[in-house]
Enzyme design. Structure first.
Site, PDB file in Angstrom:
ATOM      1  N   ALA A  56      13.134 -50.232 -18.178  1.00  0.00           N
ATOM      2  CA  ALA A  56      13.348 -49.021 -17.390  1.00  0.00           C
ATOM      3  C   ALA A  56      13.053 -49.367 -15.933  1.00  0.00           C
ATOM      4  O   ALA A  56      11.994 -49.936 -15.638  1.00  0.00           O
ATOM      5  CB  ALA A  56      12.395 -47.930 -17.863  1.00  0.00           C
ATOM      6  N   VAL A  82       8.833 -52.426 -17.506  1.00  0.00           N
ATOM      7  CA  VAL A  82       9.267 -51.859 -16.226  1.00  0.00           C
ATOM      8  C   VAL A  82      10.016 -52.908 -15.399  1.00  0.00           C
ATOM      9  O   VAL A  82       9.497 -53.999 -15.127  1.00  0.00           O
ATOM     10  CB  VAL A  82       8.067 -51.309 -15.439  1.00  0.00           C
ATOM     11  CG1 VAL A  82       8.553 -50.686 -14.128  1.00  0.00           C
ATOM     12  CG2 VAL A  82       7.320 -50.265 -16.275  1.00  0.00           C
ATOM     13  N   LYS A  83      11.236 -52.525 -15.019  1.00  0.00           N
ATOM     14  CA  LYS A  83      12.063 -53.421 -14.203  1.00  0.00           C
ATOM     15  C   LYS A  83      11.706 -53.243 -12.739  1.00  0.00           C
ATOM     16  O   LYS A  83      11.732 -52.139 -12.194  1.00  0.00           O
ATOM     17  CB  LYS A  83      13.530 -53.032 -14.366  1.00  0.00           C
ATOM     18  CG  LYS A  83      14.305 -53.894 -15.314  1.00  0.00           C
ATOM     19  CD  LYS A  83      15.708 -53.364 -15.376  1.00  0.00           C
ATOM     20  CE  LYS A  83      16.683 -54.418 -15.750  1.00  0.00           C
ATOM     21  NZ  LYS A  83      18.047 -53.864 -15.791  1.00  0.00           N
ATOM     22  N   ILE A  84      11.381 -54.379 -12.119  1.00  0.00           N
ATOM     23  CA  ILE A  84      10.953 -54.382 -10.719  1.00  0.00           C
ATOM     24  C   ILE A  84      11.918 -55.266  -9.929  1.00  0.00           C
ATOM     25  O   ILE A  84      12.194 -56.402 -10.343  1.00  0.00           O
ATOM     26  CB  ILE A  84       9.520 -54.988 -10.612  1.00  0.00           C
ATOM     27  CG1 ILE A  84       8.512 -54.185 -11.475  1.00  0.00           C
ATOM     28  CG2 ILE A  84       9.071 -55.091  -9.172  1.00  0.00           C
ATOM     29  CD1 ILE A  84       8.125 -52.838 -10.917  1.00  0.00           C
TER      30      ILE A  84
END
Ligand code: E4P
Length: 215
Positions: A56, A82-84
């Site tokens: 996400a 978590v996509k950074i």
């Protein structure tokens, strides 16, 4: 090699899960924008279907904002990753989130140096976008090969998640190189099973049987 589907569409995710080949999901803001359900509700629904990692993406572009958003996204379900974005602020966010026990996926990676840094910062996944490199006459698979070499040289734990795959040969070449994961659109999963000789052979078996049964 693990198979992720690159979509936020619930029907596609359910269908891929039913094939028995689905290990996880990647989403991004562009994919979420194609769906009618709000992004976070969609993520909650996806996590009910798939128990593996569901990526996400944050929209913030500075460290504190990324952290806040990442904590909210991670609270949706245990399997959220978590996509950074792979920028300087993102690198700091990956380090902070790793320390807080939140798993990260470094996205929009286009070079071995970016891959090296996100592994050092503690990302769970690195996502090199191979199709977008191919689109500008660069060699996406060459990038995968170089990242795999670097990670193997130093035993980095970060998994190589081949992203922006566009066709079955991206998947086959990734498997030959030993990439950990490929994320692919639904149509690429469907194309992987297709072979014209299988279709021709099946049609002939059925026709032959029908003819014999008539005689
Ligand atoms: C990966 O996590 C990305 O969502 C995705 O693979 C991007 O693919 P695209 O280049 O086809 O948009």
């Amino acid at each position: 090699m693990k198979f992720f589907i690159d979509t936020a569409n619930l029907d596609e995710i359910k269908s891929a899960a039913a094939m028995g080949v689905l290990d996880g999901v990647t989403t991004n803001p562009s994919l979420a924008a194609k769906e009618t359900m709000p992004y976070r509700e969609l993520l909650a629904e996806i996590c009910k279907i798939v128990s593996g990692p569901v990526s996400a993406e944050v929209l913030a572009t500075e460290h504190d904002g990324m952290l806040k958003e990442a904590e909210e996204l991670a609270a949706i379900a245990d399997n959220i990753v978590v996509k950074i974005p792979t920028i300087l602020e993102g690198l700091k966010a990956i380090k902070s989130l790793t320390e807080r026990g939140i798993n990260t996926n470094a996205t929009l990676v286009f070079s071995p140096s970016q891959a090296l840094l996100v592994a050092k910062a503690g990302a769970m996944f690195v996502s090199p976008f191979i199709g977008r490199l191919d689109d500008i006459s660069s060699d996406g698979m060459e990038l995968i090969s170089r990242i795999l070499t670097i990670y193997r040289n130093y035993d980095f734990e970060t998994e190589v998640l081949v992203a922006s795959s566009r066709h079955p040969m991206h998947v086959v070449e990734s498997a030959l190189m030993g990439a950990d994961i490929v994320t692919m659109p639904y149509d690429v999963i469907a194309k992987l099973i297709k072979h014209p000789l299988t279709d021709i052979g099946l049609a002939k078996f059925l026709a032959d049987y029908k003819k014999a049964a008539k005689g």
